[in-house]
Design an enzyme around this catalytic site. Structure first.
Site, PDB file in Angstrom:
ATOM      1  CB  CYS A   2      -0.854   0.024   1.262  1.00 40.04           C
ATOM      2  SG  CYS A   2      -1.761  -1.477   1.544  1.00 40.04           S
ATOM      3  NE  ARG A  31       4.132   1.822  -1.566  1.00 37.89           N
ATOM      4  CZ  ARG A  31       5.194   1.000  -1.424  1.00 37.89           C
ATOM      5  NH1 ARG A  31       6.163   1.058  -2.307  1.00 37.89           N
ATOM      6  NH2 ARG A  31       5.258   0.130  -0.446  1.00 37.89           N
ATOM      7  CD1 TRP A  78      -1.725  -5.553  -2.912  1.00 38.76           C
ATOM      8  CD2 TRP A  78      -2.538  -4.420  -4.635  1.00 38.76           C
ATOM      9  NE1 TRP A  78      -1.795  -6.413  -3.962  1.00 38.76           N
ATOM     10  CE2 TRP A  78      -2.302  -5.763  -5.032  1.00 38.76           C
ATOM     11  CE3 TRP A  78      -3.045  -3.538  -5.558  1.00 38.76           C
ATOM     12  CZ2 TRP A  78      -2.566  -6.215  -6.325  1.00 38.76           C
ATOM     13  CZ3 TRP A  78      -3.311  -3.994  -6.843  1.00 38.76           C
ATOM     14  CH2 TRP A  78      -3.070  -5.308  -7.217  1.00 38.76           C
ATOM     15  CG  ASN A 104       2.873  -0.954   2.829  1.00 36.75           C
ATOM     16  OD1 ASN A 104       2.212  -1.929   2.461  1.00 36.75           O
ATOM     17  ND2 ASN A 104       4.086  -0.699   2.378  1.00 36.75           N
ATOM     18  N   GLY A 105       1.748  -3.205   5.172  1.00 36.61           N
ATOM     19  CA  GLY A 105       2.448  -4.409   5.650  1.00 36.61           C
ATOM     20  C   GLY A 105       1.447  -5.445   6.108  1.00 36.61           C
ATOM     21  CD  GLU A 483       6.854 -16.654 -17.274  1.00 35.43           C
ATOM     22  OE1 GLU A 483       5.929 -17.206 -17.898  1.00 35.43           O
ATOM     23  OE2 GLU A 483       6.862 -15.436 -17.042  1.00 35.43           O
ATOM     24  CE  LYS A 487       7.178 -12.247 -18.437  1.00 35.39           C
ATOM     25  NZ  LYS A 487       6.256 -13.280 -18.278  1.00 35.39           N
ATOM     26  CD  GLU A 490       4.696 -11.162 -21.765  1.00 35.39           C
ATOM     27  OE1 GLU A 490       3.550 -10.720 -21.875  1.00 35.39           O
ATOM     28  OE2 GLU A 490       5.076 -11.797 -20.777  1.00 35.39           O
ATOM     29  CG  HIS A 506      11.059 -36.629 -31.094  1.00 34.05           C
ATOM     30  ND1 HIS A 506      10.991 -37.956 -31.466  1.00 34.05           N
ATOM     31  CD2 HIS A 506      11.688 -36.602 -29.893  1.00 34.05           C
ATOM     32  CE1 HIS A 506      11.518 -38.697 -30.512  1.00 34.05           C
ATOM     33  NE2 HIS A 506      11.953 -37.919 -29.540  1.00 34.05           N
ATOM     34  CE  LYS A 605       0.319  -7.261 -14.832  1.00 33.16           C
ATOM     35  NZ  LYS A 605       1.544  -8.056 -15.021  1.00 33.16           N
TER      36      LYS A 605
HETATM   37  C1  AGP Z   1       2.477 -12.712 -18.856  1.00 33.74           C
HETATM   38  O1  AGP Z   1       3.646 -11.938 -18.832  1.00 33.74           O
HETATM   39  C2  AGP Z   1       1.349 -11.987 -19.542  1.00 33.74           C
HETATM   40  N1  AGP Z   1       1.117 -10.720 -18.953  1.00 33.74           N
HETATM   41  C3  AGP Z   1       0.094 -12.838 -19.656  1.00 33.74           C
HETATM   42  O2  AGP Z   1       0.430 -14.040 -20.307  1.00 33.74           O
HETATM   43  C4  AGP Z   1      -0.579 -13.192 -18.318  1.00 33.74           C
HETATM   44  O3  AGP Z   1       0.232 -14.067 -17.591  1.00 33.74           O
HETATM   45  C5  AGP Z   1      -1.914 -13.874 -18.616  1.00 33.74           C
HETATM   46  O4  AGP Z   1      -2.736 -12.964 -19.298  1.00 33.74           O
HETATM   47  C6  AGP Z   1      -2.633 -14.367 -17.346  1.00 33.74           C
HETATM   48  O5  AGP Z   1      -2.918 -13.282 -16.512  1.00 33.74           O
HETATM   49  P1  AGP Z   1      -3.500 -13.585 -15.030  1.00 33.74           P
HETATM   50  O6  AGP Z   1      -2.412 -14.250 -14.264  1.00 33.74           O
HETATM   51  O7  AGP Z   1      -3.859 -12.244 -14.491  1.00 33.74           O
HETATM   52  O8  AGP Z   1      -4.680 -14.495 -15.181  1.00 33.74           O
END
Ligand code: AGP
Length: 610
Positions: A2, A31, A78, A104-105, A483, A487, A490, A506, A605
């Protein structure tokens, strides 16, 4: 995570202190932003204005700026304990309305403190952990202690992490503070002083700051600052601690980092620590639900799906439970399969991903139980789950998930260990011993980042000219590789593909030619010998080979064109400790290619449309 702000100023020194605090809170909105409030002392009375919603929404409802008074505290929340609501918004008060507090905490022992205070007749108005502190201070004042002494005695009873600002009508020009594990900074002015979670809050008023340290407590007035250590009771020499910052306000919002993503990568040790601190009885309940189920399914998207693959692996290798992780958008495949004996684990940092929400609804319609792992308290997916285990990574502003992934995996590891203990493959003593090794993870991640950030920047110079790359792993290395590839894809817009290293023969290896980059996630497990074979296969085709491996694997390192090294560690924590390197590689490659890692093209996001 927060944002808190405090301002003590001489009349007229800052024209409208409440407005100044509101503007400061806006600088801390990154935050936390699910609820907000301020408290002022005016004519010996405390006035509190607060509510659920973003700052501008609650301000337009209550008109923060129209609140008179020269001693003001504020909070943008938060939620970690207590869903976002008007009652749970900070500031919180005591029974008599003579105290207001923002925090905050996480107060670990709030439940026992609250029960004891209720027994004494205290009446609580929220579900938050924070409110216990205002009633504790009230209780000590009732016993005859002066406000500051009462505040100190109250803080001595609190366990957990906190950055606290508290005002009381008994001493209207003071703002008391206490700091442990959560950030708190003093901004020094002429005729006014600020307290805040972060420098952006008061940067337009002053660049003279004092960064408070753990276990420091004290108070500010418009013209004075008192700091002491609550453990040693030593007074702090305030002048010796004054520093001057030279950040721009924009830089300050990112705590000096050029992008939120880099800040959030570096925040992982704190996020992991707070997540571990914040876990409670819900872990046992979740473990019992998983054990009771006939079948366990895991639904998630993107990075959270990779966390789901890690969880599938943990369940198989720790308690020995079969589970099936699937990409949420493929939920319709299970319409005839899901039934009331199943359990779905829905993983979503935002708690709003529509694909995962639809998967959850399908399983619920078919009678299954649902557990969710999320970072946003009371978001859509937790609201429709039977139980939620929360990560406490704080808001993640960068579109690319970083700290939310590693904290999800940490929750999964604790959960898998708890299941193993409940079903007997782990003795309680072994469970506790493994849990205590997890407390070392933040330090390991800190060391990994410190040792490898410059190497990631160096590798970015090479990768930034590439159009394709493979990420290969075996066992737990596969979701880590996936993962890492996501990264890079994207935020650097390079075609990165991850697959089990054993799969190379394969088909995929057909693409490999001279200098084709191949990154290997090399873990200290039963697969290590095989992955060395895969490295040799790629080298035989003149690939550019990159490896992540722990110290002491020199004979493997010699075979690679570029290596990152990590401390020897408990195998199961590797998704938490290896992934930050892959995040840094993606980040620096994106920046090298001239892109903004915080706002990658075509992406949002949170994906709230199917
Ligand atoms: C990951 O870097 C992306 N922002 C995206 O794949 C994300 O993980 C996905 O949309 C799932 O989001 P969520 O964890 O909020 O469900």
């Amino acid at each position: 995570m927060c944002g808190i702000v405090g301002l003590a100023c001489l009349p007229g020194r800052i024209v409208n202190p409440a407005r100044a605090v509101r503007k400061s809170l806006e600088k801390l909105e990154y935050r936390g932003y699910d609820s907000v409030g301020i408290a002022v002392i005016f004519n010996g009375k405390i006035i509190i204005k607060k509510g659920r919603g973003k700052i501008h929404e609650v301000h337009s409802k209550f008109n923060f700026d129209g609140t008179p008074g020269n001693t003001v505290i504020g909070h943008t929340r938060w939620a970690t304990h207590g869903a976002p609501s008007d009652a749970n918004a900070h500031p919180h008060s005591d029974c008599l309305g003579t105290i207001a507090i923002v925090h905050n905490g996480i107060i670990k022992n709030f439940d026992e403190l609250k029960k004891a205070l209720i027994k004494k007749g205290h009446v609580f108005h929220s579900d938050t952990d924070t409110e216990v502190v205002s009633h504790l201070v009230e209780d000590f004042i009732r016993k005859g202690l002066k406000p500051y002494e009462a505040f100190k005695e109250a803080i001595k009873k609190v366990k957990g992490s906190y950055a606290i600002a508290l005002i009381t009508a008994y001493e209207p020009d003071k703002i008391f503070f206490a700091k442990k594990d959560s950030p708190l900074i003093i901004g020094l002015g002429d005729g006014f002083n600020f307290l805040a979670s972060d420098i952006p809050a008061f940067l337009e008023y002053t660049r003279r700051i004092i960064v408070l340290r753990d276990n420091e407590i004290g108070y500010i007035t418009p013209t004075n600052v008192v700091i002491e250590n609550i453990v040693t009771e030593e007074k702090v020499n305030v002048q010796s601690r004054v520093r001057i910052v030279n950040w721009t306000p924009e830089m300050a919002a990112k705590a000096g980092y050029p992008h939120f993503m880099l800040k959030e990568i570096h925040e992982q040790p704190r996020a992991l620590n707070e997540t571990l601190l914040g876990l409670g009885p819900e872990i046992n309940r979740a473990a019992e639900l998983i054990l009771k189920a006939d079948r366990v399914f895991i639904a998630a998207a993107g990075t959270s799906y990779h966390a789901g693959l890690v969880f599938e692996y943990y369940l198989a290798k720790l308690p020995g439970i079969m589970s099936h992780a699937f990409i949420s958008s493929e939920y319709s495949k299970y319409s005839k399969i899901a039934d009331s004996n199943d359990l779905l684990v829905a993983i979503s940092q935002s708690g709003e991903t529509i694909d995962t929400l639809m998967a959850l609804r399908l399983f619920k319609e078919n009678g299954a139980k649902v557990i969710s792992i999320s970072n946003v308290i009371d978001s859509a997916i937790p609201r429709e789950s039977d139980l939620t285990v929360y990560t406490r990574a704080g808001p993640e502003i960068g579109v690319a998930a970083t700290k939310t992934f590693t904290t999800q995996v940490l929750v999964e590891l604790v959960l898998a260990l708890k299941i193993a203990e409940l079903e007997g493959t782990l003795l309680p003593s072994e469970y506790n011993e493994k849990l205590s090794t997890l407390t070392k993870i933040p330090k390991v991640v800190e060391e990994v980042i410190l040792k490898n950030e410059a190497l990631a920047l160096q590798l970015a110079n090479t990768l930034s000219y590439k159009n394709n790359i493979y990420y290969l792993g075996r066992g737990l290395g596969v979701p880590i590789a996936k993962e890492g590839a996501l990264k890079l894809k994207e935020i650097a817009y390079i075609h990165a593909e991850a697959y089990p290293a054993g799969e190379s023969k394969h088909g995929p290896i057909a693409l490999v030619e001279k200098d084709f980059p191949v990154l290997f996630v090399v873990l200290d497990d039963e697969n290590k010998e095989s992955i060395v074979g895969n490295i040799m296969e790629m080298k035989a085709r003149n690939a550019y080979t990159i490896g992540l491996l722990t110290y002491g694997n020199d004979e493997i390192a010699e075979k690679l064109d570029f290596t990152f090294t990590l401390p020897r560690q408990e195998y199961f924590i590797s998704p938490i400790t290896y992934t930050p390197i892959l995040q840094l590689i993606a980040y620096y490659t994106a920046v090298k290619r001239g892109y903004d890692p915080d706002k990658p093209r075509n992406l949002a996001k949170t994906v709230t449309v199917e």
